[in-house]
Design an enzyme around this catalytic site. Sequence first.
Site, short mmCIF file in Angstrom:
data_model
loop_
_atom_site.label_atom_id
_atom_site.label_comp_id
_atom_site.label_asym_id
_atom_site.label_seq_id
_atom_site.Cartn_x
_atom_site.Cartn_y
_atom_site.Cartn_z
N TYR A 44 0.65 -1.18 0.09
CA TYR A 44 -0.21 0.05 -0.26
C TYR A 44 0.95 1.28 0.03
O TYR A 44 1.76 1.23 0.69
CB TYR A 44 -0.98 -0.06 1.17
CG TYR A 44 -1.81 1.25 1.32
CD1 TYR A 44 -3.09 1.38 0.89
CD2 TYR A 44 -1.06 2.42 2.04
CE1 TYR A 44 -3.56 2.61 0.95
CE2 TYR A 44 -1.94 3.61 1.77
CZ TYR A 44 -3.00 3.53 1.47
OH TYR A 44 -3.79 4.86 1.46
N HIS A 45 0.30 2.11 -0.83
CA HIS A 45 1.09 3.49 -0.75
C HIS A 45 0.21 4.66 -1.15
O HIS A 45 -0.51 4.44 -2.32
CB HIS A 45 2.41 3.38 -1.83
CG HIS A 45 2.21 2.95 -2.98
ND1 HIS A 45 2.01 1.58 -3.48
CD2 HIS A 45 2.22 3.66 -4.18
CE1 HIS A 45 1.80 1.79 -4.58
NE2 HIS A 45 1.95 2.81 -5.03
N LEU A 46 0.49 5.71 -0.62
CA LEU A 46 -0.44 6.92 -0.81
C LEU A 46 0.33 8.19 -1.67
O LEU A 46 1.35 8.38 -0.76
CB LEU A 46 -1.45 7.51 0.11
CG LEU A 46 -1.88 8.91 0.02
CD1 LEU A 46 -3.10 8.50 -0.71
CD2 LEU A 46 -2.39 9.57 1.45
#
Length: 177
Positions: free
Chosen positions: A130-132
């Site tokens: 996950y990465h934003l």
Amino acid sequence: MTDTTGHGPQPTPPQIRSHAPAGYVCPFCGLVNGDVADPNNRCELSDLIYQDDDVIVFSAADGFGPNAGHVMISPTTHYEALYDLPDRVLMRISLMAREIAFAMKRAWNPEGISTRQHNEPAGNQHVWHYHLHVFPRYDGDMLYRHLRQPMDIDHRARIAQDIKATLNPAATFLPEF
């Protein structure tokens, strides 16, 4: 089901399979552990802006358009997608996104900020952690019309230093219950 933190209902997620290929070596886990030696890992230690037990913040290896360069926020524990994140980690990421936006405003004075996040192949996810993304925005930059391009390591290090100099991570800490 209700959690015990007082943050409201916690939905029961559907069963979602991993999309990571067999033998996947996660580049973000490498960065978390200070080991970016894997030949497929494009992260550099100089990309690191901030890290604690919940989150890691770093310069992105790729940029888009004329104002290329942005920051990414990931959990330090390997969770593949949004669906997998514990509430506490999701809250920390959200608070850190706001603080990164403030840090960008202090460092570069962009005219706006955009965030985006991708899940699964059809959602355009290509790193299985996950990465934003947090982007500084400028009038007429047409960010979403540009193709991804690799960023020079020195440019990424300057981005990391600029944001690190103005970041207040204490603003992202949650009270202990």
